[in-house]
Design a protein around this motif. Structure first.
Motif, PDB file in Angstrom:
ATOM      1  N   ILE A  68      10.449   2.508   0.288  1.00  0.00           N
ATOM      2  CA  ILE A  68      10.721   3.781  -0.391  1.00  0.00           C
ATOM      3  C   ILE A  68      11.468   3.544  -1.694  1.00  0.00           C
ATOM      4  O   ILE A  68      11.073   4.053  -2.750  1.00  0.00           O
ATOM      5  CB  ILE A  68      11.529   4.722   0.527  1.00  0.00           C
ATOM      6  CG1 ILE A  68      10.692   5.121   1.744  1.00  0.00           C
ATOM      7  CG2 ILE A  68      11.950   5.979  -0.241  1.00  0.00           C
ATOM      8  CD1 ILE A  68      11.469   5.894   2.795  1.00  0.00           C
ATOM      9  N   LEU A  69      12.540   2.750  -1.639  1.00  0.00           N
ATOM     10  CA  LEU A  69      13.343   2.507  -2.840  1.00  0.00           C
ATOM     11  C   LEU A  69      12.544   1.731  -3.888  1.00  0.00           C
ATOM     12  O   LEU A  69      12.669   1.998  -5.091  1.00  0.00           O
ATOM     13  CB  LEU A  69      14.626   1.768  -2.474  1.00  0.00           C
ATOM     14  CG  LEU A  69      15.635   2.561  -1.638  1.00  0.00           C
ATOM     15  CD1 LEU A  69      16.853   1.706  -1.309  1.00  0.00           C
ATOM     16  CD2 LEU A  69      16.071   3.828  -2.368  1.00  0.00           C
TER      17      LEU A  69
ATOM     18  N   LEU B  82       7.924   3.071 -11.011  1.00  0.00           N
ATOM     19  CA  LEU B  82       7.457   3.794 -12.193  1.00  0.00           C
ATOM     20  C   LEU B  82       8.495   3.736 -13.310  1.00  0.00           C
ATOM     21  O   LEU B  82       8.160   3.442 -14.466  1.00  0.00           O
ATOM     22  CB  LEU B  82       7.143   5.250 -11.837  1.00  0.00           C
ATOM     23  CG  LEU B  82       6.616   6.103 -12.997  1.00  0.00           C
ATOM     24  CD1 LEU B  82       5.224   5.628 -13.420  1.00  0.00           C
ATOM     25  CD2 LEU B  82       6.576   7.577 -12.605  1.00  0.00           C
ATOM     26  N   SER B  83       9.747   3.999 -12.967  1.00  0.00           N
ATOM     27  CA  SER B  83      10.822   3.959 -13.972  1.00  0.00           C
ATOM     28  C   SER B  83      10.961   2.561 -14.558  1.00  0.00           C
ATOM     29  O   SER B  83      11.204   2.403 -15.762  1.00  0.00           O
ATOM     30  CB  SER B  83      12.149   4.401 -13.346  1.00  0.00           C
ATOM     31  OG  SER B  83      12.055   5.699 -12.825  1.00  0.00           O
ATOM     32  N   PHE B  84      10.808   1.538 -13.707  1.00  0.00           N
ATOM     33  CA  PHE B  84      10.913   0.157 -14.180  1.00  0.00           C
ATOM     34  C   PHE B  84       9.803  -0.175 -15.179  1.00  0.00           C
ATOM     35  O   PHE B  84      10.060  -0.751 -16.248  1.00  0.00           O
ATOM     36  CB  PHE B  84      10.855  -0.806 -12.989  1.00  0.00           C
ATOM     37  CG  PHE B  84      10.860  -2.256 -13.379  1.00  0.00           C
ATOM     38  CD1 PHE B  84      12.033  -2.871 -13.790  1.00  0.00           C
ATOM     39  CD2 PHE B  84       9.692  -2.999 -13.354  1.00  0.00           C
ATOM     40  CE1 PHE B  84      12.036  -4.217 -14.166  1.00  0.00           C
ATOM     41  CE2 PHE B  84       9.689  -4.330 -13.720  1.00  0.00           C
ATOM     42  CZ  PHE B  84      10.864  -4.940 -14.130  1.00  0.00           C
TER      43      PHE B  84
ATOM     44  N   ILE C  14       3.509   5.742  -3.153  1.00  0.00           N
ATOM     45  CA  ILE C  14       4.696   6.410  -3.697  1.00  0.00           C
ATOM     46  C   ILE C  14       4.675   6.376  -5.220  1.00  0.00           C
ATOM     47  O   ILE C  14       5.022   7.354  -5.888  1.00  0.00           O
ATOM     48  CB  ILE C  14       5.984   5.743  -3.152  1.00  0.00           C
ATOM     49  CG1 ILE C  14       6.067   5.912  -1.637  1.00  0.00           C
ATOM     50  CG2 ILE C  14       7.227   6.344  -3.810  1.00  0.00           C
ATOM     51  CD1 ILE C  14       7.193   5.113  -0.989  1.00  0.00           C
ATOM     52  N   LEU C  15       4.246   5.243  -5.788  1.00  0.00           N
ATOM     53  CA  LEU C  15       4.142   5.104  -7.240  1.00  0.00           C
ATOM     54  C   LEU C  15       3.187   6.136  -7.829  1.00  0.00           C
ATOM     55  O   LEU C  15       3.500   6.794  -8.833  1.00  0.00           O
ATOM     56  CB  LEU C  15       3.687   3.690  -7.592  1.00  0.00           C
ATOM     57  CG  LEU C  15       3.320   3.432  -9.056  1.00  0.00           C
ATOM     58  CD1 LEU C  15       4.541   3.603  -9.960  1.00  0.00           C
ATOM     59  CD2 LEU C  15       2.731   2.035  -9.224  1.00  0.00           C
ATOM     60  N   ILE C  16       2.020   6.290  -7.215  1.00  0.00           N
ATOM     61  CA  ILE C  16       1.021   7.247  -7.714  1.00  0.00           C
ATOM     62  C   ILE C  16       1.559   8.672  -7.638  1.00  0.00           C
ATOM     63  O   ILE C  16       1.386   9.470  -8.568  1.00  0.00           O
ATOM     64  CB  ILE C  16      -0.286   7.108  -6.920  1.00  0.00           C
ATOM     65  CG1 ILE C  16      -0.928   5.748  -7.200  1.00  0.00           C
ATOM     66  CG2 ILE C  16      -1.252   8.232  -7.265  1.00  0.00           C
ATOM     67  CD1 ILE C  16      -2.118   5.429  -6.327  1.00  0.00           C
TER      68      ILE C  16
ATOM     69  N   ARG D 210       0.848  -1.205   0.000  1.00  0.00           N
ATOM     70  CA  ARG D 210       0.000   0.000   0.000  1.00  0.00           C
ATOM     71  C   ARG D 210       0.881   1.251   0.000  1.00  0.00           C
ATOM     72  O   ARG D 210       0.600   2.210  -0.725  1.00  0.00           O
ATOM     73  CB  ARG D 210      -0.907  -0.017   1.219  1.00  0.00           C
ATOM     74  CG  ARG D 210      -1.850   1.182   1.287  1.00  0.00           C
ATOM     75  CD  ARG D 210      -2.784   1.076   2.466  1.00  0.00           C
ATOM     76  NE  ARG D 210      -3.665  -0.083   2.341  1.00  0.00           N
ATOM     77  CZ  ARG D 210      -4.559  -0.426   3.263  1.00  0.00           C
ATOM     78  NH1 ARG D 210      -4.687   0.284   4.376  1.00  0.00           N
ATOM     79  NH2 ARG D 210      -5.325  -1.487   3.074  1.00  0.00           N
ATOM     80  N   ARG D 211       1.935   1.248   0.800  1.00  0.00           N
ATOM     81  CA  ARG D 211       2.854   2.383   0.823  1.00  0.00           C
ATOM     82  C   ARG D 211       3.591   2.505  -0.508  1.00  0.00           C
ATOM     83  O   ARG D 211       3.796   3.609  -1.024  1.00  0.00           O
ATOM     84  CB  ARG D 211       3.858   2.243   1.969  1.00  0.00           C
ATOM     85  CG  ARG D 211       3.246   2.284   3.354  1.00  0.00           C
ATOM     86  CD  ARG D 211       4.325   2.447   4.407  1.00  0.00           C
ATOM     87  NE  ARG D 211       3.770   2.327   5.750  1.00  0.00           N
ATOM     88  CZ  ARG D 211       3.920   1.287   6.541  1.00  0.00           C
ATOM     89  NH1 ARG D 211       4.634   0.241   6.126  1.00  0.00           N
ATOM     90  NH2 ARG D 211       3.395   1.263   7.736  1.00  0.00           N
ATOM     91  N   VAL D 212       4.006   1.362  -1.060  1.00  0.00           N
ATOM     92  CA  VAL D 212       4.702   1.364  -2.353  1.00  0.00           C
ATOM     93  C   VAL D 212       3.797   1.952  -3.433  1.00  0.00           C
ATOM     94  O   VAL D 212       4.229   2.778  -4.249  1.00  0.00           O
ATOM     95  CB  VAL D 212       5.135  -0.068  -2.737  1.00  0.00           C
ATOM     96  CG1 VAL D 212       5.666  -0.105  -4.170  1.00  0.00           C
ATOM     97  CG2 VAL D 212       6.195  -0.577  -1.768  1.00  0.00           C
ATOM     98  N   ASN D 213       2.528   1.543  -3.426  1.00  0.00           N
ATOM     99  CA  ASN D 213       1.575   2.037  -4.414  1.00  0.00           C
ATOM    100  C   ASN D 213       1.339   3.540  -4.256  1.00  0.00           C
ATOM    101  O   ASN D 213       1.192   4.267  -5.253  1.00  0.00           O
ATOM    102  CB  ASN D 213       0.251   1.278  -4.274  1.00  0.00           C
ATOM    103  CG  ASN D 213      -0.737   1.632  -5.365  1.00  0.00           C
ATOM    104  OD1 ASN D 213      -0.450   1.484  -6.555  1.00  0.00           O
ATOM    105  ND2 ASN D 213      -1.902   2.120  -4.984  1.00  0.00           N
TER     106      ASN D 213
END
Length: 235
Positions: free
Chosen positions: A92-93, A99-101, A11-13, A6-9
């Motif tokens: 975080i990383l 997104l870049s990936f 940050i992605l958004i 959820r945190r990763v998502n």
């Protein structure tokens, strides 16, 4: 603390919104497909040309875009808040790289279509490209952590863009200048060697050493990135 998608998502958004607003960075993803379309229309079908485009995608999308996204966070002083949030270093990383990936894989697939490139063993090539992407994401993150602004990030990435996108041509000069033989171990050169071996119907065991070299590059750059990131957390 468990890993939270959820945190990763989240940050992605956030990264996607920042990326879509920054035209100077987002327009970069269109350059490799344009070059691929040009070579495709010209009928250029050498494996070296194909992987020059793919390596250009890796360094311009995976490394450059990632570098600029990290640098932009620093420039806006929002990276500090992210570091002090409940999100772990891995979250975080991972979130900052996702997104870049995704853009990297999409642009490589699009470029391969425009070049009419179809490897004889797509599984091996896919593994090699994914591992290479992780290296370039680590490189972009590391340089972004050192850059103080997006402009500075653009300057820092330039030498790496030159070496990793066109570095395969160094092999042609290696016979005249033996010191350049060290370039044979660069990840972009290893990716090209894997592709050549695949075209010669090589199996997974035949390209295992090349993959191991790329993995070593990825581990080293990832370790450096984590060390620098954690150092920034306590600065």
């Amino acid at each position: 603390m468990t890993f939270s998608w959820r945190r990763v998502n989240a940050i992605l958004i956030k990264d996607y919104k920042d990326f879509s607003r920054n035209l100077a960075v987002s327009c970069v993803i269109f350059l490799p497909p344009i070059l691929a379309a040009f070579y495709g229309r010209m009928g250029v079908d050498s494996i070296e040309t194909h992987y020059m485009v793919f390596n250009l995608v890796l360094v311009m999308v995976a490394a450059f875009v990632q570098c600029c996204l990290i640098a932009e966070e620093k420039e806006k002083n929002t990276l500090r808040g992210l570091m002090l949030s409940p999100a772990t270093t891995a979250e975080i990383l991972c979130g900052k790289s996702l997104l870049s990936f995704l853009f990297t894989i999409f642009v490589i697939a699009l470029s391969a279509f425009l070049l009419d490139y179809s490897p004889k063993n797509i599984g091996i090539v896919a593994v090699a490209i994914i591992l290479s992407s992780l290296f370039y994401l680590g490189l972009g993150t590391l340089l972004g952590l050192y850059a103080k602004s997006v402009m500075e990030a653009s300057v820092l990435i330039l030498p790496f863009m030159l070496v990793f996108s066109f570095g395969t041509f160094i092999n042609a000069l290696a016979e005249k200048y033996p010191i350049l033989k060290a370039a044979e171990y660069l990840p972009n050169v290893q990716l090209l060697e894997i592709a050549k071996n695949v075209e010669n119907k090589a199996g997974f065991t035949d390209i295992l050493l090349n993959l191991v070299i790329i993995v070593i590059w990825t581990i080293v750059i990832s370790a450096l990135t984590v060390v620098v990131f954690r150092k920034r957390m306590v600065d």
